[in-house]
Design a protein around this motif. Structure first.
Motif, PDB file in Angstrom:
ATOM      1  N   UNK A 247      -7.149   1.839   0.584  1.00 27.12           N
ATOM      2  CA  UNK A 247      -7.375   0.628  -0.772  1.00 27.12           C
ATOM      3  C   UNK A 247      -6.705  -0.691  -1.044  1.00 27.12           C
ATOM      4  N   UNK A 248      -5.506   0.170  -1.445  1.00 25.15           N
ATOM      5  CA  UNK A 248      -4.679  -1.594  -1.704  1.00 25.15           C
ATOM      6  C   UNK A 248      -4.430  -2.249  -0.646  1.00 25.15           C
ATOM      7  N   UNK A 249      -4.623  -1.333   0.398  1.00 26.65           N
ATOM      8  CA  UNK A 249      -4.582  -2.384   1.844  1.00 26.65           C
ATOM      9  C   UNK A 249      -5.036  -3.444   2.157  1.00 26.65           C
ATOM     10  N   UNK A 250      -6.383  -3.513   1.529  1.00 26.07           N
ATOM     11  CA  UNK A 250      -7.433  -4.392   1.611  1.00 26.07           C
ATOM     12  C   UNK A 250      -7.877  -4.884   0.329  1.00 26.07           C
ATOM     13  N   UNK A 251      -7.287  -4.485  -0.573  1.00 27.88           N
ATOM     14  CA  UNK A 251      -7.854  -6.001  -2.042  1.00 27.88           C
ATOM     15  C   UNK A 251      -6.789  -6.154  -1.636  1.00 27.88           C
ATOM     16  N   UNK A 252      -7.648  -7.895  -2.823  1.00 27.75           N
ATOM     17  CA  UNK A 252      -6.576  -8.753  -3.508  1.00 27.75           C
ATOM     18  C   UNK A 252      -4.891  -7.822  -3.352  1.00 27.75           C
ATOM     19  N   UNK A 253      -4.024  -8.424  -4.015  1.00 26.86           N
ATOM     20  CA  UNK A 253      -2.832  -7.842  -4.422  1.00 26.86           C
ATOM     21  C   UNK A 253      -2.580  -7.713  -5.621  1.00 26.86           C
TER      22      UNK A 253
ATOM     23  N   UNK B 196      -3.921   9.818  -2.914  1.00 32.36           N
ATOM     24  CA  UNK B 196      -2.696   9.191  -2.533  1.00 32.36           C
ATOM     25  C   UNK B 196      -2.644   7.684  -1.015  1.00 32.36           C
ATOM     26  N   UNK B 197      -3.619   8.776  -0.605  1.00 32.86           N
ATOM     27  CA  UNK B 197      -4.027   8.238   0.915  1.00 32.86           C
ATOM     28  C   UNK B 197      -4.687   7.760   0.785  1.00 32.86           C
ATOM     29  N   UNK B 198      -6.005   7.347   0.219  1.00 30.92           N
ATOM     30  CA  UNK B 198      -6.748   6.796  -0.907  1.00 30.92           C
ATOM     31  C   UNK B 198      -7.241   5.442  -1.377  1.00 30.92           C
ATOM     32  N   UNK B 199      -5.213   5.459  -1.686  1.00 36.13           N
ATOM     33  CA  UNK B 199      -5.181   4.492  -2.558  1.00 36.13           C
ATOM     34  C   UNK B 199      -4.411   3.755  -1.514  1.00 36.13           C
TER      35      UNK B 199
ATOM     36  N   UNK C 166       0.530  -1.312   0.017  1.00 38.34           N
ATOM     37  CA  UNK C 166      -0.019  -0.122  -0.015  1.00 38.34           C
ATOM     38  C   UNK C 166       0.790   1.418  -0.059  1.00 38.34           C
ATOM     39  N   UNK C 167       2.300   1.491   0.532  1.00 40.61           N
ATOM     40  CA  UNK C 167       3.375   2.571   0.263  1.00 40.61           C
ATOM     41  C   UNK C 167       3.708   2.593  -0.836  1.00 40.61           C
ATOM     42  N   UNK C 168       3.491   1.311  -1.283  1.00 40.61           N
ATOM     43  CA  UNK C 168       4.049   1.963  -2.568  1.00 40.61           C
ATOM     44  C   UNK C 168       2.609   2.219  -3.987  1.00 40.61           C
TER      45      UNK C 168
END
Length: 401
Positions: free
Chosen positions: A287-293, A281-284, A240-242
């Motif tokens: 979002x990326x932390x919760x969804x599939x890789x 960027x914070x939202x993404x 998610x950081x990336x």
């Protein structure tokens, strides 16, 4: 949306088939990256159109403001029609579509939603993955008694993710065991291993190895960073950081490219854009932390590819802007010449002065003032100058002496 989903699903399947012929390992990850490149290339014309329109609108602002000022206080229907015609004529002259700036965004939005739908359920659109999960489901159905009870027991201990539940509910009564298994994470597969006999799991061994090879790309692309972190794999925080960092960098590049002439911090539009550049960027990242890789991989790859793409778009649009600027320069010079304004103005002669004060013009018509003043006369004869008279008298006195 179904047609768009099927279109992108067909592209995703073709790419997966090609990659699978080359390597059975990291197949899905490589497919997502290539798929991202293809989709960004398809969207390039829209991006160019949007960038060109945004820059061109900023270049013709003086002309737009001139027309707006001309009809500022004219609210009658005839004036409004004339105002609209002049604006349309200006856009047509410089080949600018005022709606081209927002239209690409409106078109891209459903496309992005379609991409998201395809990538969150790849086994629905990728034939090899679908067949693989169907074979796994058949082995379980044929060799495990009450397999549905076993699956429900696993889901009670480790529930499906929210996104997986949405997909299952969307299928309704048509959901199959293979559909449910396609959303299983690494933890759920490990729990399934514990709830079936070793003989059954031995039958699944080769199928699960093929599945792992397809879906593994540094991490399992079906898992989410949240699930990996919960299992102690804290390096998953980098995903998610990336995603957030790449979104921030790309938004800064896009803002600098699309608004090269707007620089005032007091501009409300710029303030709003700067705020969005922080919020997105914070939202993404969240979002990326919760969804599939796999979805996070798509977003990171998309941002990196768009950065490279933006460099090319900037060079292409710069060439078009140079042509527009040259046309604007010629048109403005022609307009100035038509209005009688020259680059080098001749200095006007200063009016006559007397004692530092301007001499007032004599009363009379312009024709009378233009005439030269005639010398004074006496009996019709011009009066001689005093200096000359004095000189003649002096010469006569000398002769007499």
């Amino acid at each position: 949306m179904g047609i768009i989903n099927n279109f992108f699903g067909m592209i995703l399947n073709l790419i997966f088939e090609g990659v699978a012929m080359i390597t059975p390992v990291c197949t899905l990850g490589i497919t997502i990256i290539v798929f991202t490149i293809v989709t960004r290339l398809l969207l390039t014309p829209l991006q160019v159109k949007q960038m060109r329109t945004t820059r061109a609108m900023s270049k013709i602002q003086p002309e737009l403001q001139k027309i707006q000022k001309k009809y500022e206080n004219k609210k009658d229907q005839q004036s409004q029609m004339a105002y609209s015609q002049e604006m349309q004529g200006l856009y047509k002259k410089y080949k600018i579509s005022p709606f081209a700036g927002c239209l690409p965004m409106l078109i891209q939005f459903p496309l992005i939603i379609a991409l998201y739908n395809v990538l969150r359920q790849p086994s629905t659109y990728i034939t090899k993955l679908g067949e693989l999960y169907t074979q796994i489901a058949d082995v379980l159905a044929n060799n495990v008694t009450n397999v549905s009870d076993v699956i429900n027991k696993i889901l009670e201990q480790i529930p499906l993710s929210q996104n997986a539940m949405i997909e299952i509910q969307r299928l309704g009564e048509n959901v199959t065991l293979a559909d449910t298994l396609s959303h299983f994470t690494t933890d759920q597969w490990a729990l399934l291993h514990q709830n079936v006999s070793p003989q059954v799991f031995a039958l699944l061994e080769k199928l699960l190895e093929a599945k792992h090879g397809f879906e593994y790309f540094l991490v399992n692309l079906v898992d989410s960073p949240a699930q990996l972190v919960a299992n102690g794999q804290y390096l998953a925080f980098l995903i998610p950081i990336a995603a957030g960092a790449s979104t921030f960098i790309f938004s800064k590049i896009t803002m600098a490219a699309s608004q090269p002439t707007q620089g005032t911090d007091n501009n409300p539009a710029n303030s709003m854009i700067k705020t969005m550049n922080i919020i997105m960027p914070i939202m993404m990242g969240v979002f990326s932390y919760q969804v599939a890789n796999g979805l996070a991989l798509y977003w990171i790859a998309s941002n990196i590819i768009m950065m490279v793409q933006q460099m090319w778009v900037n060079k292409y649009v710069d060439k078009q802007q140079a042509i527009l600027e040259e046309q604007l320069r010629k048109d403005r010079e022609a307009e100035m010449a038509k209005a009688g304004v020259k680059k080098k103005k001749k200095k006007k002669p200063k009016p006559p002065t007397e004692g530092g004060q301007p001499v007032e013009a004599k009363e009379g018509t312009q024709e009378e003032s233009a005439k030269k003043v005639k010398p004074a006369t006496e009996d019709g004869q011009p009066v001689k100058k005093k200096k000359k008279v004095v000189k003649d008298q002096t010469s006569e006195n000398t002769k007499q002496d």
